[in-house]
Design an enzyme around this catalytic site. Structure first.
Site, PDB file in Angstrom:
ATOM      1  N   ARG A 222     -60.311 -74.204  35.427  1.00 41.25           N
ATOM      2  CA  ARG A 222     -60.650 -72.784  35.443  1.00 41.25           C
ATOM      3  C   ARG A 222     -60.191 -72.227  36.787  1.00 41.25           C
ATOM      4  NH1 ARG A 222     -65.345 -75.464  33.563  1.00 41.25           N
ATOM      5  NH2 ARG A 222     -65.859 -74.960  31.392  1.00 41.25           N
TER       6      ARG A 222
ATOM      7  N   LYS B  63     -68.436 -74.990  35.638  1.00 41.10           N
ATOM      8  CA  LYS B  63     -69.307 -74.170  34.791  1.00 41.10           C
ATOM      9  C   LYS B  63     -70.494 -74.998  34.322  1.00 41.10           C
ATOM     10  CE  LYS B  63     -69.043 -70.889  30.967  1.00 41.10           C
ATOM     11  NZ  LYS B  63     -68.178 -70.329  29.904  1.00 41.10           N
TER      12      LYS B  63
ATOM     13  N   HIS C 239     -56.170 -68.081  32.532  1.00 46.32           N
ATOM     14  CA  HIS C 239     -56.993 -68.970  31.700  1.00 46.32           C
ATOM     15  C   HIS C 239     -56.184 -69.549  30.530  1.00 46.32           C
ATOM     16  CE1 HIS C 239     -61.007 -70.556  31.050  1.00 46.32           C
ATOM     17  NE2 HIS C 239     -60.882 -70.328  29.750  1.00 46.32           N
TER      18      HIS C 239
ATOM     19  N   ARG D 124     -55.222 -73.122  30.855  1.00 49.19           N
ATOM     20  CA  ARG D 124     -56.272 -74.078  30.445  1.00 49.19           C
ATOM     21  C   ARG D 124     -56.212 -74.308  28.935  1.00 49.19           C
ATOM     22  NH1 ARG D 124     -61.385 -76.223  31.918  1.00 49.19           N
ATOM     23  NH2 ARG D 124     -63.062 -75.800  30.434  1.00 49.19           N
TER      24      ARG D 124
ATOM     25  N   HIS E  48     -66.459 -79.371  28.783  1.00 55.22           N
ATOM     26  CA  HIS E  48     -67.207 -78.676  27.728  1.00 55.22           C
ATOM     27  C   HIS E  48     -68.500 -79.412  27.413  1.00 55.22           C
ATOM     28  CE1 HIS E  48     -63.407 -76.525  25.973  1.00 55.22           C
ATOM     29  NE2 HIS E  48     -63.923 -75.897  27.008  1.00 55.22           N
TER      30      HIS E  48
ATOM     31  N   TYR F  46     -59.300 -75.821  19.599  1.00 55.55           N
ATOM     32  CA  TYR F  46     -57.877 -76.097  19.833  1.00 55.55           C
ATOM     33  C   TYR F  46     -57.209 -76.753  18.628  1.00 55.55           C
ATOM     34  CZ  TYR F  46     -59.180 -74.815  24.525  1.00 55.55           C
ATOM     35  OH  TYR F  46     -59.653 -74.112  25.607  1.00 55.55           O
TER      36      TYR F  46
END
Length: 360
Positions: free
Chosen positions: A216, A241, A306, A309, A332, A341
């Site tokens: 990120r 995150k 982004h 990523r 994640h 994805y």
């Protein structure tokens, strides 16, 4: 010539004036201000705080505002809204105490600022119908995305529940249904064109690292020198995150770009230091670097930093890397987030033949 304000790019305002050392000293008091040496003007963030600062420090001069901008609500408001400073200050303090990340704190405070700007009233005096009116304004008039409106609602729920202790104002408010949007992915050829369009060693190292490890933008600017483990070929991502540490891969090409960059810069603490001593590069700066590289590479897709990523994850999936490993590299929490994805990967779609090809 007075102080001229015009709309700039990406939520920035352009500020122009004839040079005096006094004026330069004043504008340097504004957080986030930047001098553009090529265009010969200053830019400031298009935020309520920055605009109020501007009107305040140049209160003894004529300020000329472009007709396309609506900044009149800030004139004469300096010092008159002490309640606003109090509310925002208390909210910032509570967010910090509850362990929210700096990014989330900034986002929440920006939403509350916009809410106050819309109603022009102390939020303590507002009721649930006022919150509903604002959310409808975001969705219908501003045509904001559902995720943006949800973010605004989360900010308002925190304000009324945790700070003002008026939970009834936000009780049982419905959330807009989450939109199912697919990320925009760059092909490997497009990524290569972007990376090869950069001559600046620092900018090159930043973008190589961002794509090669699926970072990120907040993570790449926050890297320290000792986060690069060239022996194990890993990158340590601190407090990503969700306040989680993790490791991602360090590619040979990215390491080479980093070493070329390090030869030319005197690095101390931060891997990518900012303009002010002791600070790291801002996210806005990296976003600007990416946009310029895309323009130079003639990339026509609507992409942001982004997108690197998203592209990293998709390209790994297309190479046959297990989804669980990709989830771990991206940091994640849920595998469902990573599964998106599979919908943009060309791996399975390329095996499907269109019925048209059987006809012609």
């Amino acid at each position: 010539m007075g102080i001229h304000i015009q709309k700039g790019e990406e939520e920035e305002l352009i500020v122009k004036f004839n040079y005096t050392s006094g004026r330069v000293k004043k504008i340097k008091l504004i957080d986030g201000r930047r001098w553009d040496p090529e265009e010969k003007f200053w830019t400031i963030p298009y935020t309520e705080e920055a605009v109020e600062q501007l009107f305040n420090i140049f209160e003894d001069e004529e300020i000329l505002v472009d007709e396309s901008l609506d900044l009149d609500i800030y004139r004469g408001s300096i010092g008159a809204q002490t309640w606003k400073s109090k509310v925002l200050g208390e909210m910032k303090e509570e967010l910090k105490l509850q362990g929210y990340s700096p990014n989330t704190i900034d986002v929440y405070l920006t939403h509350i600022n916009q809410f106050i700007k819309f109603h022009k009233k102390n939020p303590e005096t507002l009721q649930q119908e006022d919150v509903r009116k604002y959310l409808l304004f975001l969705l219908e008039e501003k045509e904001s995305s559902h995720s943006y409106a949800n973010q605004a609602l989360s900010s308002l729920k925190f304000l009324y529940s945790e700070v003002l202790h008026k939970q009834e104002v936000v009780f049982n408010l419905p959330r807009p249904k989450k939109e199912k949007k697919l990320p925009v992915v760059l092909s490997q050829q497009e990524v290569s064109k972007i990376l090869n369009s950069i001559d600046n060693y620092k900018h090159r190292a930043i973008l190589f690292l961002t794509y090669s490890a699926g970072l990120r933008v907040s993570e790449v600017v926050g890297l320290k020198i000792n986060d690069i483990d060239s022996d194990r070929m890993l990158i340590r991502v601190r407090q990503g995150k969700g306040r989680k540490d993790r490791y991602s891969i360090l590619s040979e090409a990215a390491l080479k770009a980093l070493r070329e960059y390090a030869k030319r810069y005197n690095l101390a603490k931060w891997l990518f230091p900012g303009g002010k001593k002791g600070t790291h590069l801002t996210e806005r700066s990296v976003q600007r670097v990416f946009k310029k590289a895309c323009k130079k590479a003639n990339i026509e897709k609507d992409v942001s930093i982004h997108s690197f990523r998203h592209s990293f994850a998709t390209h790994l999936l297309e190479k046959g890397v297990d989804l669980r490993y990709i989830q771990e590299l991206l940091g994640h929490k849920s595998s469902k987030t990573t599964e998106i994805y599979t919908h943009v990967s060309k791996k399975k779609l390329n095996n499907i033949k269109s019925p048209l090809d059987d006809l012609v």
